[in-house]
Design a protein around this motif. Structure first.
Motif, PDB file in Angstrom:
ATOM      1  N   PHE A 205      14.357 -14.090   2.071  1.00  0.00           N
ATOM      2  CA  PHE A 205      15.041 -12.804   1.941  1.00  0.00           C
ATOM      3  C   PHE A 205      15.380 -12.572   0.468  1.00  0.00           C
ATOM      4  O   PHE A 205      15.913 -13.466  -0.196  1.00  0.00           O
ATOM      5  N   PHE A 206      15.092 -11.378  -0.014  1.00  0.00           N
ATOM      6  CA  PHE A 206      15.327 -11.076  -1.422  1.00  0.00           C
ATOM      7  C   PHE A 206      15.391  -9.570  -1.620  1.00  0.00           C
ATOM      8  O   PHE A 206      15.057  -8.784  -0.716  1.00  0.00           O
ATOM      9  N   THR A 207      15.844  -9.175  -2.796  1.00  0.00           N
ATOM     10  CA  THR A 207      15.834  -7.773  -3.220  1.00  0.00           C
ATOM     11  C   THR A 207      14.880  -7.648  -4.400  1.00  0.00           C
ATOM     12  O   THR A 207      14.904  -8.473  -5.313  1.00  0.00           O
ATOM     13  N   GLU A 208      14.025  -6.641  -4.388  1.00  0.00           N
ATOM     14  CA  GLU A 208      13.084  -6.454  -5.482  1.00  0.00           C
ATOM     15  C   GLU A 208      12.962  -4.977  -5.823  1.00  0.00           C
ATOM     16  O   GLU A 208      13.435  -4.103  -5.087  1.00  0.00           O
ATOM     17  N   VAL A 209      12.311  -4.701  -6.949  1.00  0.00           N
ATOM     18  CA  VAL A 209      12.055  -3.331  -7.368  1.00  0.00           C
ATOM     19  C   VAL A 209      10.861  -2.808  -6.578  1.00  0.00           C
ATOM     20  O   VAL A 209       9.786  -3.419  -6.583  1.00  0.00           O
ATOM     21  N   ALA A 210      11.041  -1.707  -5.893  1.00  0.00           N
ATOM     22  CA  ALA A 210       9.994  -1.169  -5.024  1.00  0.00           C
ATOM     23  C   ALA A 210       8.887  -0.542  -5.863  1.00  0.00           C
ATOM     24  O   ALA A 210       9.155   0.186  -6.819  1.00  0.00           O
ATOM     25  N   LYS A 211       7.639  -0.840  -5.475  1.00  0.00           N
ATOM     26  CA  LYS A 211       6.493  -0.223  -6.138  1.00  0.00           C
ATOM     27  C   LYS A 211       5.926   0.935  -5.331  1.00  0.00           C
ATOM     28  O   LYS A 211       5.087   1.685  -5.827  1.00  0.00           O
TER      29      LYS A 211
ATOM     30  N   TYR B 133      22.072   1.172   2.581  1.00  0.00           N
ATOM     31  CA  TYR B 133      22.568   0.049   1.783  1.00  0.00           C
ATOM     32  C   TYR B 133      21.351  -0.791   1.386  1.00  0.00           C
ATOM     33  O   TYR B 133      20.725  -1.427   2.233  1.00  0.00           O
ATOM     34  N   ASN B 134      21.027  -0.789   0.101  1.00  0.00           N
ATOM     35  CA  ASN B 134      19.713  -1.286  -0.318  1.00  0.00           C
ATOM     36  C   ASN B 134      19.753  -2.555  -1.159  1.00  0.00           C
ATOM     37  O   ASN B 134      18.697  -3.021  -1.593  1.00  0.00           O
ATOM     38  N   ILE B 135      20.921  -3.133  -1.388  1.00  0.00           N
ATOM     39  CA  ILE B 135      20.999  -4.378  -2.153  1.00  0.00           C
ATOM     40  C   ILE B 135      21.448  -5.488  -1.208  1.00  0.00           C
ATOM     41  O   ILE B 135      22.553  -5.442  -0.666  1.00  0.00           O
ATOM     42  N   LEU B 136      20.587  -6.473  -1.011  1.00  0.00           N
ATOM     43  CA  LEU B 136      20.897  -7.600  -0.129  1.00  0.00           C
ATOM     44  C   LEU B 136      21.577  -8.692  -0.942  1.00  0.00           C
ATOM     45  O   LEU B 136      21.078  -9.104  -1.993  1.00  0.00           O
TER      46      LEU B 136
ATOM     47  N   LYS C  61      15.633  -0.317  -5.907  1.00  0.00           N
ATOM     48  CA  LYS C  61      15.622  -1.664  -5.352  1.00  0.00           C
ATOM     49  C   LYS C  61      15.608  -1.586  -3.830  1.00  0.00           C
ATOM     50  O   LYS C  61      16.244  -0.712  -3.237  1.00  0.00           O
ATOM     51  N   VAL C  62      14.897  -2.519  -3.224  1.00  0.00           N
ATOM     52  CA  VAL C  62      14.809  -2.547  -1.764  1.00  0.00           C
ATOM     53  C   VAL C  62      14.968  -3.989  -1.289  1.00  0.00           C
ATOM     54  O   VAL C  62      14.520  -4.925  -1.960  1.00  0.00           O
ATOM     55  N   PRO C  63      15.606  -4.183  -0.147  1.00  0.00           N
ATOM     56  CA  PRO C  63      15.674  -5.531   0.436  1.00  0.00           C
ATOM     57  C   PRO C  63      14.394  -5.855   1.191  1.00  0.00           C
ATOM     58  O   PRO C  63      13.813  -4.990   1.856  1.00  0.00           O
TER      59      PRO C  63
END
Length: 852
Positions: free
Chosen positions: A243-249, A299-302, A258-260
């Motif tokens: 599980f992580f949060t990353e920058v959506a492409k 809520y988009n930051i995990l 950012k998306v979880p």
């Protein structure tokens, strides 16, 4: 001048009274919790700090802690025993070399980030080792690190197993004796890998170096889901989830969104033969969506994930509780959503998402090659000749290399939403009808929240550590919660009806099978399950408070004209809240709270009503959460200074008169001195431009708060208590912060600790503890009686009558200075500037939120 003299004189009395009030509150908190809760402060650990990683031996109750340059062992059954510890530090030469490469001396230590059990009574230990990660083995029988022939610690490289930097986000899990990690893989922290970090060299594989696979991720958590033969008739492989949060492409936006994510790999994956050599052939990822659809809030930051799997070996019962916040909210915000493994599996088996490079648009791709890319090997595939991932066709491997992202998302509605609070860590206890969330805050508190359906109820809010110690670890063991911060450790009772010491708390735990016994005057467990009409609302009505969960009693607040105050409304459900109040518009709503500027016209009743989920989870019912009655009375200091006491008021009047006499005397003295000075020499008309008296004027170089739509940017002064800690938006305040929970006055000046509330494997490794918690400042508004509920500790704001007069006088002085008619006043200001007592730096701009 008059007000200043009076306020300076009153200061010692107010300080003593505030100290007495704070001490009484603290004593009440300690008395409520000290029978069950045990807290080990930094003094118990002999100077060892920066605890980041917990590992619990559930059979023996031994807790192992990874810290800076040390590994500790604590017996959770006998916390009174001193902990054992092993020193594993970095040589002076190694530390100097690290500093020479541009890193700080604080970071150039060995921060233990990984502790995992191995067979044969050993623990695998990895640390940052001055930006050169190293790993070693800990022998449990002797509690010593494995040695070389020369007597030094036997080490092996930790690259790919442990992060380089102490504060980097990181997670790891042991699956069948093999370590799987998600971490940075280079010194600069620009490369990210999800890898199989141990085992045979030819089976150590990792993710492809592509932004389509990992795009600036912040790793949060990982879980190994093992399937037993009985629950796995198809022979599907065991899986590891990250599980992580990353920058959506996939979003074509100017701002980085950012998306979880949840990513999955298969345990038996060994990479491809030609394509994807030493790379995952089963790496798939999907977006997690925690959204309240009626309001559209997402809520988009995990920040943390807690995994529940019961019974062992049955993946169908697995649920992942995720702790979220929002990228778009400026204020602190926390939400909890739960995702089932079955929903994740459905998304992983669904359509793929593809970026068509000609127009940079994402579209669905058909057809998908056979066998399906990214799936784990099953009995059926092995019968077709695909005994290993090395046998997969290149077209399948090429497809999965270019399409790791799934089209559909895993969606869930929030179980809990709390605004004004930043939760850092989450653990969950499941019950028959719901769950209890154990939530650690960024201010050293543990909150216990019962969730039944989509309705949440706060059971307890326990202050454990000081304000600057965020909770970074929570482990549940035998009905207890082991709660850790970078400096301290606490053991808190986490289960059982006996936790709830009064009728109201017991009623709120009705969903846990608790019931208040009037005979025993205690909260007892009951075998009777709550029926449709047996709700928390009805249980609360049986208590002496005569108010239900949705029918709180009206609380009277005595206010003064011109006072600005914030009326809190505790919003647990993600549904919206609305206020009913007098028609005159001197109010402004901030999330669920209401800001009021008191006038004669808007005195009266204020009621907050929130929408909550109904019995069938689709209907919504109105729940009255708070009610206040504003009545007019002359300003007082409230309960902080023994509210309503005529004796205290008489003391204030006496000191005010003394301050008035002092101010008049001082004014006479200064004017007389100036008259004498004028006889000797003349000052130029532009005497202010010479630099004298500038300390009394606002500096143009003063840093300003960022512009926002918040009440602070509009100049409002509000005092508010969140998480047991009073916060103020004024530049000065009365009460000094003494921590929360009984650890006041502690200052660990020898430990420099960064703040990182979510680093995956042992979150919130650092917290700044180089602070003094006893600064005493002076109020333009005084926080008064603690008259409201325990969530925010809302306090009545009282403001001296002289405040408006003082402001008017200040305006007149400014006008005099501008038009040249106030030469005498300019001279007075000039003389005041020569006195050391009046010399001070230019006042700072108000911050968005500052702790007392």
């Amino acid at each position: 001048m008059v007000s200043g003299g009076a306020m300076v004189t009153v200061l010692p009395v107010l300080w003593l009274l505030s100290e007495a009030s704070w001490a009484a509150t603290l004593g009440g908190q300690e008395g409520e919790h000290n029978l069950r809760d045990i807290i080990l402060d930094p003094n118990k650990f002999g100077g060892v700090t920066n605890f980041s990683t917990f590992l619990l031996d559930r059979s023996s109750g031994m807790l192992f802690l990874g810290a800076r340059d040390a590994i500790l062992s604590v017996d959770t059954n006998q916390l009174d025993r001193p902990p054992r510890y092993i020193t594993w530090d970095v040589s002076e030469e190694k530390r100097k070399s690290c500093v020479a490469k541009g890193k700080t001396e604080v970071d150039c230590h060995n921060y233990i980030r990984l502790l995992e059990f191995l067979e044969e009574g050993r623990i695998y230990v990895c640390g940052t080792y001055a930006f050169d990660p190293q790993c070693t083995f800990l022998e449990l029988s002797t509690f010593t690190l494995e040695k070389n022939e020369d007597g030094g610690v036997k080490m092996e490289t930790g690259k790919g197993k442990c992060p380089f930097e102490p504060s980097q986000h990181y997670t790891a899990v042991m699956a069948g004796g093999t370590l799987y990690t998600a971490a940075t893989s280079n010194f600069l922290g620009t490369l990210f890998d999800i890898s199989r970090a141990t085992g045979p060299e030819q089976e150590r594989i990792r993710t492809e170096r592509s932004i389509n696979w990992l795009s600036d991720p912040e790793f949060v958590s990982s879980a190994y889901i093992e399937q037993s033969a009985e629950s796995n008739p198809t022979g599907d492989d065991d899986k590891i989830y990250f599980f992580f949060t990353e920058v959506a492409k996939e979003y074509d936006l100017y701002t980085k969104v950012k998306v979880p994510r949840v990513a999955r790999v298969c345990k038996s994956d060994v990479g491809g033969m030609k394509t994807l050599q030493r790379r995952w052939t089963t790496f798939l990822k999907a977006q997690l969506v925690c959204e309240d659809k009626p309001s559209g809030q997402r809520y988009n930051i995990l920040t943390d994930v807690f995994t529940i799997q019961q019974p062992q070996g049955d993946p169908s019962s697995t649920h992942f509780y995720g702790l979220f916040t929002s990228q778009w909210e400026h204020e602190e915000l926390s939400a909890v959503c739960v995702f089932s493994l079955s929903d994740i599996s459905k998304v992983m088996d669904g359509p793929f998402k593809e970026l068509k490079k000609t127009c940079d648009n994402w579209i669905n791709l058909e057809p998908v090659p056979t066998p399906r890319p990214g799936q784990c090997l099953t009995h059926a595939l092995k019968d077709e000749g695909f005994e290993s991932s090395l046998k997969l066709p290149d077209k399948v491997l090429t497809f999965v290399r270019d399409h790791p992202l799934m089209e559909n998302s895993v969606t869930a509605a929030p179980l809990l939403v709390r605004k004004g609070i930043r939760y850092t860590k989450l653990a969950v206890t499941q019950t028959g009808s719901g769950a209890v969330l154990h939530l650690g805050t960024g201010h050293g508190e543990l909150h216990q929240v019962e969730v039944v359906g989509q309705n949440a109820t706060v059971l307890r809010e326990i202050p454990l550590f000081t304000l600057h110690e965020p909770v970074n670890n929570i482990l549940l063991h035998k009905g207890q919660a082991l709660v850790g911060s970078p400096l301290s450790l606490a053991r808190v009772q986490a289960e059982g009806c006996a936790l709830y010491l009064n009728c109201e708390l017991c009623a709120r735990a009705r969903g846990l099978g608790c019931e208040w016994s009037r005979e025993d005057e205690a909260c007892r467990e009951t075998a009777t399950k709550p029926g449709p009409d047996d709700t928390v609302e009805e249980a609360l009505k049986q208590c002496d408070i005569k108010e239900g969960r949705c029918s709180p009693s009206t609380r009277e607040l005595q206010v003064s004209i011109g006072l600005r105050l914030l009326l809190p409304c505790v919003q647990l459900s993600p549904r919206s809240c609305r206020w009913e109040h007098p028609p005159h518009r001197h109010t402004k709503q901030h999330h669920s709270d209401l800001e009021v500027t008191v006038t004669k016209e808007n005195l009266g009743k204020y009621v907050c009503t929130c929408q909550e989920a109904g019995p069938d989870m689709r209907d919504h019912t109105s729940c009255r959460r708070a009610a206040y009655q504003l009545t007019l009375e002359s300003p007082s200091v409230g309960s902080v200074a023994t509210a309503g006491s005529r004796h205290v008021l008489a003391v204030y009047i006496l000191f005010f008169c003394a301050g008035l006499v002092f101010g008049v005397f001082l004014l006479y003295f200064l004017l007389r001195r100036r008259g004498i000075g004028r006889q000797g020499h003349q000052l130029p008309d532009n005497s202010l431009s010479s630099g004298k008296g500038r300390d009394l004027l606002g500096s143009s170089a003063t840093p300003q708060s960022p512009s926002s739509a918040s009440l602070l940017s509009e100049g409002f002064r509000l005092t508010e208590k969140r998480n047991g800690t009073a916060n103020t938006t004024t530049t000065t305040t009365l009460l000094s912060n003494q921590g929360n929970g009984g650890h006041h006055g502690n200052s660990y000046s020898g430990t420099l600790i960064h703040s990182n509330p979510s680093n995956g494997h042992g979150n919130a490794l650092y917290s700044n503890s180089n602070t003094s918690s006893s600064s005493l400042k002076f109020p333009s508004e005084i926080s008064a009686a603690d008259m409201l509920d325990g969530r925010t500790g809302e306090r009545e704001r009282v403001r001296p009558k002289g405040g408006e007069q003082e402001s008017e006088e200040g305006d007149k002085v400014d006008e005099g200075l501008e038009d040249g008619s106030g030469e005498g006043i300019k001279g007075l200001v000039e003389e005041l500037a020569t006195f050391p007592i009046f010399k001070s730096s230019a006042p700072l701009a108000r911050c968005e939120e500052s702790s007392i």
